[in-house]
Design an enzyme around this catalytic site. Sequence first.
Site, PDB file in Angstrom:
ATOM      1  N   ASP A 171       0.836  -1.203   0.000  1.00  0.00           N
ATOM      2  CA  ASP A 171       0.000   0.000   0.000  1.00  0.00           C
ATOM      3  C   ASP A 171       0.873   1.256   0.000  1.00  0.00           C
ATOM      4  OD1 ASP A 171      -2.400   1.380   0.078  1.00  0.00           O
ATOM      5  OD2 ASP A 171      -3.236   0.119   1.669  1.00  0.00           O
ATOM      6  N   GLU A 210      -1.271   1.860  -5.132  1.00  0.00           N
ATOM      7  CA  GLU A 210      -0.962   3.289  -5.052  1.00  0.00           C
ATOM      8  C   GLU A 210      -2.151   4.116  -5.510  1.00  0.00           C
ATOM      9  OE1 GLU A 210       0.574   6.804  -7.377  1.00  0.00           O
ATOM     10  OE2 GLU A 210      -0.571   5.051  -7.940  1.00  0.00           O
ATOM     11  N   TRP A 211      -3.274   3.462  -5.749  1.00  0.00           N
ATOM     12  CA  TRP A 211      -4.592   4.065  -6.049  1.00  0.00           C
ATOM     13  C   TRP A 211      -4.621   4.866  -7.353  1.00  0.00           C
ATOM     14  CZ3 TRP A 211      -2.555   6.595  -1.313  1.00  0.00           C
ATOM     15  CH2 TRP A 211      -2.525   5.712  -0.235  1.00  0.00           C
ATOM     16  N   GLY A 212      -3.635   4.700  -8.209  1.00  0.00           N
ATOM     17  CA  GLY A 212      -3.663   5.396  -9.499  1.00  0.00           C
ATOM     18  C   GLY A 212      -3.277   6.856  -9.440  1.00  0.00           C
ATOM     19  N   ASN A 214      -0.395   8.476  -9.125  1.00  0.00           N
ATOM     20  CA  ASN A 214       0.746   8.867  -9.957  1.00  0.00           C
ATOM     21  C   ASN A 214       0.815   8.022 -11.228  1.00  0.00           C
ATOM     22  OD1 ASN A 214       2.388  10.871  -8.165  1.00  0.00           O
ATOM     23  ND2 ASN A 214       1.772   9.197  -6.813  1.00  0.00           N
ATOM     24  N   ASP A 236     -10.430   3.204  -3.248  1.00  0.00           N
ATOM     25  CA  ASP A 236     -11.258   2.068  -2.835  1.00  0.00           C
ATOM     26  C   ASP A 236     -12.701   2.282  -3.309  1.00  0.00           C
ATOM     27  OD1 ASP A 236      -8.870   1.689  -1.598  1.00  0.00           O
ATOM     28  OD2 ASP A 236      -9.672   1.660   0.445  1.00  0.00           O
TER      29      ASP A 236
END
Length: 538
Positions: A171, A210-212, A214, A236
């Site tokens: 994460d 990294e949740w998109g 970068n 999420d």
Amino acid sequence: MRTRCHFLLAVIVPALIPSTIMAQQIPNAKVTPPPMGWSSWNSFSNTVDAQVVIQQAKAMISSGLHSVGYDYVNIDEGWWLGQRNSKGEIIVNPKAWPALATGEQAGDMANIVRFIHSLGLKAGIYTDAGPDGCSMYPDLGPKYFHTGSEAHYDQDFLQFAKWGFDYVKVDWCGGQEHRLDPAVQYARIADAIRRAEAITGHQMFFSICEWGVNSPWTWAPNVGGIPADTWRTSGDIVAPIVANSKNAGRKAEFAKVVRNFEDGMHPAAEHTGYENDPDMMVIGMPGLDQRQNRAHMAMWAVSGAPLILGADLTKLNPQTLSIVKNRTVISIDQDPLGLQAAEMAELATGIEVWSKRLAVPGERALLLLNRTQSSSPITFNSNELGFKSSAIMRVMNVWTGKVEQPAADSYTVQVLPQDAVFLLVHGLDEAVTTYSSGDIEQGVPVTGGSPVRFDHVTARHNWDVLSIAYRNATHAYRYATLHINQQTITRVAFPPTGGAVNEVWVQAQLDCSKPNTVTFVANSFYATGPQIVSLSVE
Ligand code: GLA
């Protein structure tokens, strides 16, 4: 934004290109399919412990999920509260992670791994790329700091491998908090995983979370020279819904499912067993009805996304189970070409045609998505899908099994508001255009000093499928960076072929207004890349 290519409804003849040859039948390289399994986060948040994991692993077997391919049991945040001993080794709570069999020590994560493996399943673990993990912003309970692996990468990933974990999700809470560079940190982690694998002989699947933020699809296919296995492309879908807690009343929202689907579509980055990850699924969780559960599953399948369930597996009803266990849908997700659907047409705002190229020649999975508030017809034609217009298509509704044979070369279906129609379509593929590298026997090696280059490559559709015939006589994967007109597209993996020629497949948007230059450039990890034999565009 790139304008769409407009093509005539006719086969495009590759005249005047001296290097054009007809395609030969070449076997596809073996591609690892997206992972399937369950994660503790959505339904247990940081209350996860051995009892939860044991129940869920047993339910994965008794529900029949394992028999259709689900096998990862992934322990997410909450398993570790940030403590280390004087040697820097992770210490876990022995009450949460007790001995499970005679001879075992409480507080040893190898115990739960052994249990998971004893059921024929695989075990996943979780950490953070920063010094602190997401436990510093707890969803339930007190804050815990230092639950990240930064400054301990080698030690922690070696520990995960020694415990026997098969999968590690990393994460980004601490990375973001401490303003680290994700491309740099995840490359270091990839190195640490490689070292751990070399020491233990145990492979670990590497999942970047990294949740998109970068644009990981631009660098995750190349962390430290080789690709990560999957990378999250968005936040999420839902905050955890944990029974008997203050969070029990939360609900999943279909709009967020659609948002994550859309944010996850980066077809150029998904190939050869490396995937965009739109998040674990919320099918079977409060908030979605069965129609929405079906549309959600269809979106993940055409995405070629990891199929990780987030619901409590002990509570899935038969209707939900029939959706997540549908074998046709699973085979679309797991298709051995390893490509993602590309958007072939947006007929009006929110009326979308997504097509996933499948390994069986002439086969496509189609998602006709209506994101508007009113019912709408959606039409697609054979040429948009790369089929010969003259040949008749066969259209099967994936959920009902109903088959139709449209008389014309287009097909129209009514799609309800906020819904998706999921089709399996067969047609006759157009002839491909093949460009030779100059040595169709051995292929031309991609080396540091000399990239392999194809000129005058013509676009054929909005998204073209590039199949690359190559040879890799080594025992390890080789890699090369794909450039189109000097722009970096992605890092392509070339599995070993023995002495033979195999193909890997990538999707790209070529410039339709002019001839394109396609180049394969060696990376620094291996000075010599694969031997490229030819490039086909279809
Ligand atoms: C982030 C991730 C989630 C989950 C939580 C744990 O939000 O995106 O998938 O791992 O952290 O805190």
